[in-house]
Design an enzyme around this catalytic site. Structure first.
Site, short mmCIF file in Angstrom:
data_model
loop_
_atom_site.label_atom_id
_atom_site.label_comp_id
_atom_site.label_asym_id
_atom_site.label_seq_id
_atom_site.Cartn_x
_atom_site.Cartn_y
_atom_site.Cartn_z
N ASP A 74 -1.97 2.10 -4.73
CA ASP A 74 -3.21 2.56 -4.11
C ASP A 74 -4.30 1.51 -4.30
OD1 ASP A 74 -2.03 4.96 -3.41
OD2 ASP A 74 -2.58 5.92 -5.32
N HIS B 202 0.81 -1.22 0.00
CA HIS B 202 0.00 0.00 0.00
C HIS B 202 0.85 1.27 0.00
CE1 HIS B 202 -3.74 1.89 -0.11
NE2 HIS B 202 -4.34 1.39 0.96
#
Length: 458
Positions: free
Chosen positions: A433, A429
């Site tokens: 995204d 992450h």
């Protein structure tokens, strides 16, 4: 006669040390030239160390699980001739071994404070066992254990109430009166621990057993197990543990699960396998997924990256090197299909088969087990409904394949049986995204549900 010292060789470019995972010899063994002496591991590749000479093993320089620097002494042998050990050089200390004639202090066996599981004590003579079996009383001559609460007839005796069942066929030692009491109470005397001499069962032992409750009395042959086995984490298992700990501690994972209708894909796969040429491999699901990933990565090249978080640099690769997580008898390894972007469906299938076979046999090279830029993990029929795959550090994405199931699906007018499979994919992450992760998985889903698109050139 001379001595020959074998040092840990350079087992790979840039490797400064290796872990000893197996000895094939011991001190005193006679070995021939090319005999495999040991196995060491580095970066999930196992390397065997052969003997360059004939000789006798004098010394072993490490224990299983030790990390050995390249160039350090590993084995010393006695050989014909001068050997390679010169006077004045520092010689490794010779391994010490306990002589077989060494006397050890052996305590005299005595009845256990808790009855020793009901077995006959080693100190009991044959005549004692015969007397106990016929119900004759025997005066205890040895000093009582402080755990028993004093000598026989003096003080309060605390009967043992625990112990393992007697071995099959061994007759419990008890007087006729004790046997009658046990029979009336529905107790199997083989389950009662005796506190008397030679494990003899007394009235107190029977009453204590009854006091423990009906559940214990009914537990025929069942016993609590307090054993603890210490297993040293070495070799591939340690490499896996270190890699997973590094991945989970450094990468904030996001996992995205999506179901895919693979009915059309399975029909196409069956048709291609039925009509395949002799020089082509039998296709599984993996080559189709690999080709779908190649096409999806072409649209989102940032998924095919390695993140150097120490330097703060993302290395985005043009070549797509897909790691295939494979379970082997020794643990999980990840052979790598290099340049999947340049391979067609059958070439992908053939390379997967070749690497899987090498991994299972333990013959995969260091080159074949490194260099991946994105990974596929699959448990096949054991894949479950959904998983949370751990990213293969320092990659930024991993695609997990769950098991295929036939489920009723609504087509707008009725329920029809469809072959459904979930994809569970994890992403770093820090780099990917959630939206990008969803777009990537949805693109793979579209390609798998309409497999003809896999063959369409971009």
């Amino acid at each position: 006669m001379g001595e020959h010292v074998i040092k840990l060789p350079d087992v790979g470019e840039g490797v400064a040390e290796a872990e000893l995972v197996e000895w094939h010899v011991k001190v005193g063994d006679l070995v021939r030239e090319d005999t495999v002496l040991a196995a060491v591991m580095t970066d999930k590749a196992t390397v065997e160390i052969p003997s360059p000479v004939d000789g006798e093993i004098l010394w072993l320089g490490a224990e299983i699980g030790d990390t050995v620097p390249v160039g350090s002494p590993l084995i010393r042998l006695k050989v014909e001739g001068e050997g390679n050990f010169k006077e004045g050089e520092a010689a490794p200390a010779k391994a010490e071994s306990k002589p077989t004639s060494e006397k050890q202090d052996t305590p005299t066996p005595s009845p256990s404070p808790q009855g020793g599981g009901g077995q006959l004590a080693a100190s009991a003579s044959k005549s004692e066992r015969q007397k106990a079996a016929t119900g004759e009383e025997k005066v205890q001559t040895e000093s009582p254990s402080p755990l028993r609460g004093g000598a026989r007839g003096g003080g309060t005796k605390v009967p043992a109430i625990t112990g393992a069942p007697r071995p099959e066929g061994e007759r419990p030692l008890a007087s006729p009166a004790v046997r009658l009491r046990a029979k009336e109470a529905g107790i199997d005397l083989r389950q009662v621990a005796g506190s008397g001499p030679a494990g003899r069962i007394s009235h107190e032992d029977v009453e204590a057993f009854i006091a423990r409750g009906p559940q214990a009395a009914r537990a025929s042959g069942l016993a609590e197990n307090y054993s603890v086995e210490d297993i040293k984490v070495i070799g591939l298992r340690r490499r896996i543990a270190e890699k997973m700990a590094l991945s989970k501690s450094r990468i904030p994972h996001i996992t995205y699960v999506e179901e895919v209708d693979v009915t059309a894909l399975e029909e196409l796969r069956a048709a291609l396998n039925k009509e395949k040429r002799a020089d082509r491999p039998k296709l599984t699901m993996l080559p189709f997924l690999m080709r779908a990933m190649v096409k999806a990565i072409g649209e989102q090249p940032n998924l095919n990256s390695l993140y150097d978080d120490d330097a703060g640099v993302i290395h985005q690769h043009g070549g797509i090197h897909i790691g295939i997580a494979a379970q082997t008898p020794t643990g999980l390894v990840v052979p790598v299909v290099k340049h999947a972007e340049a391979r067609d469906l059958w070439d992908c299938g053939a390379e997967v088969n070749r690497l899987a076979e090498a991994a299972k046999k333990g013959t995969a090279t260091r080159e074949e087990l490194s260099g991946s830029t994105i990974t596929i993990t699959s448990l096949g029929a054991m894949g479950g409904i959904a998983t949370t795959p751990v990213i293969n550090y320092p990659e930024v994405a991993i695609v997990g394949v769950n098991k295929m199931m036939v489920r009723p699906m609504w087509d707008g007018t009725q329920f029809v049986p469809r072959k459904m499979m979930n994809l569970s994919s994890s992403f770093d992450h820090r780099v990917i995204d959630g939206w990008d992760a969803a777009v990537f998985v949805q693109r793979i889903k579209t390609l798998l549900e309409t497999p003809a698109l896999i063959f369409v050139e971009s």
